[in-house]
Design an enzyme around this catalytic site. Structure first.
Site, short mmCIF file in Angstrom:
data_model
loop_
_atom_site.label_atom_id
_atom_site.label_comp_id
_atom_site.label_asym_id
_atom_site.label_seq_id
_atom_site.Cartn_x
_atom_site.Cartn_y
_atom_site.Cartn_z
N CYS A 214 0.81 -1.22 0.00
CA CYS A 214 0.00 0.00 0.00
C CYS A 214 0.84 1.27 0.00
CB CYS A 214 -0.92 0.01 1.21
SG CYS A 214 -2.12 -1.34 1.22
N CYS A 239 -6.29 5.53 7.69
CA CYS A 239 -6.61 4.11 7.89
C CYS A 239 -7.60 3.86 9.00
CB CYS A 239 -5.33 3.32 8.17
SG CYS A 239 -4.44 3.91 9.63
#
EC number: 1.8.4.10
Length: 256
Positions: A214, A239
């Site tokens: 990511c 996140c």
């Protein structure tokens, strides 16, 4: 100055005494960390092992501040990031506590959606973050009344309104961002001044480092978090770890 240049300078230069301006910021940082430790019986610092967090690691461990340090080992981190745990042990004689995701939840996600389903939608990406980061963070913070982060306002548009002291509404504890007003140049000047070990990925264009699949290197002109979840829009690049409100707003809500 780019992060890669900052890293090269940090690696190749002798220690440089802080400027008066930086010395004032350091003194304020040290006082703030001391105050946080004094105000809370148990407080922890969540370290990503990146530049800002290595700065705070040094500020805490070199002065013996009573703040515990932990990291979220998601199972998808770069080898270079995991290697920083060894470097902290070697430099400071401190073992960073690691929190891992629940394997059953990881397996269930992979079976239902695929190991790398986070590329398919924001919803699936956030679910992966929930399993690998948020749930372990909740366990890490279950026994504290406050936590500390290395977030800075300059890092991205999602952090532009960051406050130095906040209330973590999700966990009902205090949260501190002592580097909120520090610039990237400030961070790297500190790291040079105290010869603090840094993640080698920074020299390869990674100012913000998360899970390996990511995170990519940033391009010239991009903000420091552009390499995180690069396939998403700028306003979704968090996140779920940082759900907070300013401490003043928290006080107003409590008295309403």
């Amino acid at each position: 100055m780019s992060t890669a240049t900052n890293v090269a300078n940090a690696a190749g230069a002798a220690r440089q005494a802080p400027t008066p301006e930086l010395a004032a910021k350091i003194a304020r940082l040290d006082a703030l960390l001391d105050s946080i430790a004094a105000r809370h019986e148990r407080v922890k610092f969540a370290s990503s092992l990146a530049a800002e967090d290595m700065l705070l690691t040094h500020a805490i461990l070199s002065r013996g501040v009573s703040i515990g340090i932990f990291s979220l080992n998601t199972g998808r981190l770069h080898a270079e990031t995991l290697g920083m745990i060894d470097r902290v042990r070697e430099r400071y004689g401190y073992e960073i506590e690691q929190f891992h995701p629940q394997q059953a939840a990881v397996d269930e996600y992979a079976a239902a959606h695929g190991l790398n389903a986070f590329y398919e939608s924001v919803e699936l990406r956030k679910r992966c973050c929930e399993i690998r980061k948020v749930e372990p963070l909740n366990r890490a913070l279950a026994d504290v009344s406050a936590w500390v982060t290395g977030q800075r306002r300059e890092q991205s548009v999602t952090r532009a309104e960051l406050h130095e002291e906040e209330h973590d509404g999700a966990r009902n504890i205090a949260k501190y961002n002592p580097l909120a007003d520090w610039t990237e140049a400030d961070v790297w000047a500190y790291l040079r001044a105290f010869d603090v070990p840094v993640n080698p990925l920074h020299a390869r264009g990674y100012p913000s480092i998360g899970c390996e699949p990511c995170t990519r290197a940033v391009r010239p002109g991009e903000d420091s978090r552009a390499g995180r979840w690069w396939w998403e829009s700028r306003d979704t690049k968090e996140c779920g770890l940082h759900i907070t409100i300013p401490i003043a707003t928290a006080s107003e809500n409590a008295s309403a």
